[in-house]
Design an enzyme around this catalytic site. Structure first.
Site, PDB file in Angstrom:
ATOM      1  N   ASP A  56       0.827  -1.199   0.000  1.00 33.93           N
ATOM      2  CA  ASP A  56       0.000   0.000   0.000  1.00 33.93           C
ATOM      3  C   ASP A  56       0.866   1.256   0.000  1.00 33.93           C
ATOM      4  O   ASP A  56       2.061   1.197   0.329  1.00 33.93           O
ATOM      5  CB  ASP A  56      -0.901   0.018   1.237  1.00 33.93           C
ATOM      6  CG  ASP A  56      -2.001  -1.022   1.179  1.00 33.93           C
ATOM      7  OD1 ASP A  56      -2.242  -1.566   0.085  1.00 33.93           O
ATOM      8  OD2 ASP A  56      -2.603  -1.296   2.225  1.00 33.93           O
TER       9      ASP A  56
ATOM     10  N   GLU B 228      -8.258  -4.601  -3.463  1.00 38.87           N
ATOM     11  CA  GLU B 228      -7.114  -3.981  -2.790  1.00 38.87           C
ATOM     12  C   GLU B 228      -7.432  -2.561  -2.331  1.00 38.87           C
ATOM     13  O   GLU B 228      -7.858  -1.709  -3.111  1.00 38.87           O
ATOM     14  CB  GLU B 228      -5.903  -3.944  -3.727  1.00 38.87           C
ATOM     15  CG  GLU B 228      -4.638  -3.431  -3.088  1.00 38.87           C
ATOM     16  CD  GLU B 228      -4.150  -4.298  -1.936  1.00 38.87           C
ATOM     17  OE1 GLU B 228      -3.870  -3.740  -0.864  1.00 38.87           O
ATOM     18  OE2 GLU B 228      -4.059  -5.531  -2.114  1.00 38.87           O
ATOM     19  N   THR B 229      -7.240  -2.334  -1.032  1.00 41.36           N
ATOM     20  CA  THR B 229      -7.512  -1.029  -0.434  1.00 41.36           C
ATOM     21  C   THR B 229      -6.364  -0.681   0.498  1.00 41.36           C
ATOM     22  O   THR B 229      -5.737  -1.583   1.068  1.00 41.36           O
ATOM     23  CB  THR B 229      -8.837  -1.064   0.351  1.00 41.36           C
ATOM     24  OG1 THR B 229      -9.174   0.245   0.807  1.00 41.36           O
ATOM     25  CG2 THR B 229      -8.757  -1.972   1.566  1.00 41.36           C
TER      26      THR B 229
ATOM     27  N   ASN C  24      -4.762  -0.411   3.570  1.00 38.81           N
ATOM     28  CA  ASN C  24      -4.993  -0.747   4.974  1.00 38.81           C
ATOM     29  C   ASN C  24      -3.727  -1.239   5.672  1.00 38.81           C
ATOM     30  O   ASN C  24      -3.777  -1.615   6.844  1.00 38.81           O
ATOM     31  CB  ASN C  24      -6.120  -1.778   5.115  1.00 38.81           C
ATOM     32  CG  ASN C  24      -5.892  -3.011   4.255  1.00 38.81           C
ATOM     33  OD1 ASN C  24      -4.772  -3.327   3.874  1.00 38.81           O
ATOM     34  ND2 ASN C  24      -6.968  -3.719   3.933  1.00 38.81           N
TER      35      ASN C  24
ATOM     36  N   ASP D 133      -7.346  -8.183  -1.971  1.00 40.55           N
ATOM     37  CA  ASP D 133      -6.533  -7.495  -0.971  1.00 40.55           C
ATOM     38  C   ASP D 133      -5.504  -8.465  -0.388  1.00 40.55           C
ATOM     39  O   ASP D 133      -5.842  -9.491   0.194  1.00 40.55           O
ATOM     40  CB  ASP D 133      -7.424  -6.944   0.142  1.00 40.55           C
ATOM     41  CG  ASP D 133      -6.711  -5.911   0.989  1.00 40.55           C
ATOM     42  OD1 ASP D 133      -5.609  -6.219   1.485  1.00 40.55           O
ATOM     43  OD2 ASP D 133      -7.247  -4.807   1.175  1.00 40.55           O
TER      44      ASP D 133
ATOM     45  N   ASP E 149     -21.661  -0.451  -3.203  1.00 41.51           N
ATOM     46  CA  ASP E 149     -21.634   0.660  -2.273  1.00 41.51           C
ATOM     47  C   ASP E 149     -22.104   1.928  -2.981  1.00 41.51           C
ATOM     48  O   ASP E 149     -21.624   2.259  -4.074  1.00 41.51           O
ATOM     49  CB  ASP E 149     -20.209   0.840  -1.752  1.00 41.51           C
ATOM     50  CG  ASP E 149     -20.076   1.970  -0.763  1.00 41.51           C
ATOM     51  OD1 ASP E 149     -20.681   1.885   0.318  1.00 41.51           O
ATOM     52  OD2 ASP E 149     -19.368   2.949  -1.070  1.00 41.51           O
TER      53      ASP E 149
ATOM     54  N   GLU F 147     -26.842  -0.518  -2.826  1.00 50.18           N
ATOM     55  CA  GLU F 147     -27.107   0.417  -1.730  1.00 50.18           C
ATOM     56  C   GLU F 147     -27.644   1.669  -2.412  1.00 50.18           C
ATOM     57  O   GLU F 147     -26.886   2.430  -3.026  1.00 50.18           O
ATOM     58  CB  GLU F 147     -25.832   0.724  -0.952  1.00 50.18           C
ATOM     59  CG  GLU F 147     -26.082   1.651   0.230  1.00 50.18           C
ATOM     60  CD  GLU F 147     -24.797   2.048   0.946  1.00 50.18           C
ATOM     61  OE1 GLU F 147     -24.833   2.219   2.174  1.00 50.18           O
ATOM     62  OE2 GLU F 147     -23.762   2.208   0.264  1.00 50.18           O
TER      63      GLU F 147
ATOM     64  N   ASP G 155     -22.471  -0.439   8.876  1.00 49.94           N
ATOM     65  CA  ASP G 155     -22.356   0.984   9.206  1.00 49.94           C
ATOM     66  C   ASP G 155     -23.467   1.394  10.164  1.00 49.94           C
ATOM     67  O   ASP G 155     -24.455   2.017   9.786  1.00 49.94           O
ATOM     68  CB  ASP G 155     -22.352   1.855   7.942  1.00 49.94           C
ATOM     69  CG  ASP G 155     -23.496   1.551   7.000  1.00 49.94           C
ATOM     70  OD1 ASP G 155     -24.215   0.571   7.243  1.00 49.94           O
ATOM     71  OD2 ASP G 155     -23.662   2.298   6.031  1.00 49.94           O
TER      72      ASP G 155
END
Length: 787
Positions: free
Chosen positions: A187, A287-288, A290, A316, A428, A474, A549
């Protein structure tokens, strides 16, 4: 799966083992000589369906996405990318993923359609010491920074501006992740690097070369198409929303090196099947950034949930026990196969409305990937091209009206579905993805556009089941007009916040919010008032009372307001709604347990698709934190330790979901008919009389009886009767006369007094009625079956 693992296909067990073979090998090291790894370090032949073609037998581009990187049969490397506005793209190849400059920097050839490509000979790679794992990235030039032959990384040769009047932000000093990279090396921020200046543009940063530090794209071979997934219609599913790391990070039944990984999650497949779950919905696993979670021993700067995508094709790496090149891809696909072996679908939460590059305005923005390659194509620019349209609250909208961005989204979805085997996706802020305005505004595009393209090209799974992908939206965002519950087209299901809020208000806001019985009847019957149009079915409504959330299910009935300021590991977290509609019920544990059971029972008994949060079946608590996005800690990981209350609620949940699966009347293929001689559902008062419009619209009425005609709905039971008391006092519900030749049996009662017999029993263990009047405790329900 627990220690007592049921036998599954040997190929799946081999794949899980193969995925872990290299977990201790550093990613920068070449594989050892000899054996399968030396022949192909990226995809071992043990992976079911893997590309193990003989040398030169098949075009490597026949598998996986159309852009990215492939090793050819000759050992040569071919790389393809696309930009509508870049004038020059250079391919940079590295021997190591971090700390060294590139070994090769080569210009790519551009065709008339904006595709840049290059073939690098195997001998040239070897000559530069690039053997085994191959790491790469791009440097882009464009109108705001045209190519100057004197340019070298770390110079300003050719620079005109950080951003021009068309919104171009190319900067060749910033190494870019390939948008089609199948894996990434690390990252932008991690324990070994925390200097964000290297990625930024603007005065004092634009000449800094990010190449040695930036994430690298990793060359891995794309697998063949996955085996066909599960064809079950969504209406028959129960969705379990959970974080792949949090699922097993504290699980003592999982080997320590697999906890919090794809391999660890696979070991929980049998448990979820026994619980009654048929679809696991994983919080983002593309992949984010983190890795920075490891940089501090608390919540500072952490990104736990993962709603900040860096690479849309890459699993990820942090969630893989095997982090070697190809390891995350192998391990994720093996996890999917393990869930499929237990009859469980895998749904993935995808974030196509923004990326980890964020938003902002002016010169000093960070470049990781899309922004540096083609900012004006990939992001929705505002009227001022130095800033962006932001309908999500955390960054620039991805511009899905642009062919480049739309292709990226659809190609990514197809790869995850076809090659990695996932069964569906939860989008999302899907209303933001469906923005039909390319510049300076927001306009929801229901028909045509990206929504129609996704449903057509994946394609969407038919209502009756079969091949295809489950698509769940969403249906809201932050822009005016982005709240679109009920407005998505056929082929899509939606998170139904009307269901969530109706039952939260009725269970927690008595005397504060007016909830007439008609509202409850609509939600119990699939919310046809919102979704019954254009050929849509009850499964268009994904019913939930809590999600990631917000508060957990247990906390919703144990706290009066959010508690986000507490110390690590349960906080602190900023933000979070101030309108949870929560209530502690006077702090009485018996009442709290009862209302929590009622909430879970309502999900199991409602038409539509039930969804609950991972761990809610075990009364998971975050101690009132309702926005734990930054808490990668034991405070948010699922607690698997034994506990009498948790064990009892898990058993209750298992029986409630088992009842749902046993009764197709609760999973209708079309909306129930109300009233009249052919009615499939009848709504009753507590005295047993049918309701009228005045009763249904009277918010002072807190009882509702739901009588389902099992014979008309194709159920094994002649009738199912649900008596619900949303009041704060005890009610006496009249049980209607049973159908001819049948008698009623009580199978469930969420009241505290029924804890002695477990609150829910199987149909064959139904408790016979001794009276036509049943005592209903406050905020409880009872279920009767006529056989």
């Amino acid at each position: 799966m627990k220690a007592r693992v049921r036998a599954i296909r040997p190929s799946i067990l081999v794949a899980l083992a193969a995925a872990l073979v290299a977990c201790s090998a550093p990613a920068d090291e070449a594989p050892p000589e000899g054996g399968a790894a030396a022949t192909d370090p990226f995809v071992p032949p043990e992976l079911p369906g893997a590309d193990v073609r003989p040398e030169g037998a098949v075009d490597p581009w026949a598998f996986g996405p159309r852009f990215g990187a492939r090793v050819l049969a000759s050992g040569d490397l071919e790389v393809r990318t696309r930009s509508a506005r870049a004038t020059r793209v250079e391919l940079c190849l590295f021997r190591k993923s971090f700390g060294e400059p590139e070994r090769l920097r080569l210009p790519m050839t551009r065709d008339a359609s904006g595709v840049f490509s290059l073939v690098v000979k195997a001998g040239e790679l070897t000559e530069k010491g690039i053997t085994g794992a191959i790491f790469y990235g791009f440097r882009a030039f464009g109108p705001n920074w045209p190519y100057d032959p004197s340019f070298t990384p770390g110079s300003r040769a050719g620079f005109l501006s950080d951003v021009d009047d068309a919104g171009n932000r190319m900067n060749p000093n910033k190494l870019l992740v390939d948008p089609y990279a199948l894996e990434t090396s690390h990252d932008p921020y991690h324990p070994g690097h925390g200097d964000g200046r290297v990625y930024r543009t603007g005065e004092g940063a634009r000449e800094v070369d990010s190449g040695p530090f930036a994430p690298k794209s990793v060359v891995v071979r794309a697998p063949r198409a996955a085996e066909p997934g599960l064809s079950r219609p969504l209406r028959d599913d129960v969705i379990y929303e959970v974080h792949v790391r949090g699922l097993t990070r504290s699980d003592p039944t999982v080997p320590e090196n697999e906890r919090g990984t794809y391999a660890g999650a696979a070991r929980r497949a049998k448990y979820l099947k026994e619980l009654g779950v048929t679809a696991i919905e994983l919080l983002p696993i593309q992949e984010t950034p983190n890795d920075q979670n490891e940089r501090t021993p608390d919540a500072r700067g952490d990104n736990y949930w993962g709603y900040s995508t860096l690479a849309y094709f890459a699993p990820d790496r942090r969630y893989a026990a095997d982090k070697s090149p190809g390891g995350p891809t192998r391990e994720l696909r093996a996890m999917v196969e393990a869930f499929h072996a237990e009859g469980i679908k895998v749904l993935v939460d995808v974030v196509y409305n923004h990326t980890s590059e964020g938003g902002g305005r002016g010169d000093a923005l960070s470049l990781y990937s899309l922004r540096g390659l083609d900012n004006a194509s990939y992001y929705a620019l505002a009227d001022d091209p130095r800033t962006y349209v932001d309908s999500n609250g955390v960054g620039a909208n991805v511009n899905t009206k642009s062919p480049l961005a739309a292709d990226l989204v659809v190609d990514s979805l197809r790869y995850w579905h076809d090659a990695l085997g996932v069964d569906g996706f939860r989008f999302d802020l899907a209303s933001v993805v469906a923005n039909g305005c390319a510049r300076g505004c927001y306009r929801f595009e229901r028909d045509g556009g990206i929504l129609a393209r996704i449903a057509k090209e994946l394609p969407a799974r038919p209502d009756e089941g079969g091949d295809g992908a489950d698509l769940v939206a969403e249906p809201w965002g932050l822009a005016a007009g982005s709240y679109q519950v009920g407005n998505f087209p056929k082929g899509w299901s939606e998170w139904n916040d009307r269901y969530r809020d109706a039952f939260r208000r009725d269970l927690n806001r008595l005397g504060v919010d007016a909830v007439p019985p008609r509202e409850l009847a609509r939600r119990l019957s699939g919310s046809g008032d919102a979704f019954d149009h254009g050929g849509r079915r009850p499964a268009a409504s994904v019913n939930f009372i809590v999600a990631h959330d917000g508060m957990t299910l247990a906390d919703l009935f144990a706290y009066d307001r959010k508690n986000n300021g507490q110390a690590w590991p349960f906080g602190p977290s900023d933000g979070g709604t101030d309108n949870d509609l929560a209530f502690s019920h006077g702090g009485d544990p018996a009442r709290q347990r009862a209302v929590t059971r009622t909430a879970m029972a309502l999900l199991a008994l409602s038409a539509g698709v039930p969804m609950f949060n991972g761990g809610d079946e075990r009364l998971r608590t975050q101690r009132g934190n309702n926005n734990a996005y930054n808490l990668d800690s034991e405070g948010t990981w699922l607690d698997w330790s034994p506990s009498a209350p948790r064990d009892a609620f898990e058993a209750f949940t298992r029986r409630a979901l088992g009842f749902r699966h046993a009764h197709p009347a609760l999973r209708p293929t079309r909306y129930w008919t109300w009233g009249g001689a052919g009615a499939e559902v009848r709504w009753l008062r507590d005295d047993g009389a049918p309701v009228n419009d005045a009763y249904l619209d009277d918010a002072s009425r807190h009882y509702l009886g739901m009588l389902l005609d099992g014979q008309k709905l194709g159920d094994s039971a002649k009738a199912i009767f649900v008596a619900y008391n949303g009041w704060s006092e005890t009610l006496f519900a009249t049980v209607p006369e049973a159908p001819a030749g049948a008698s009623w049996g009580l199978v469930a009662d969420t009241s505290p007094s029924a804890e002695a017999w477990g609150n829910w029993v199987g149909d064959t263990e139904a408790r016979p009625l001794t009276s036509s009047r049943h005592t209903l405790a406050p905020r409880s329900l009872a279920v009767f079956v006529a056989r």
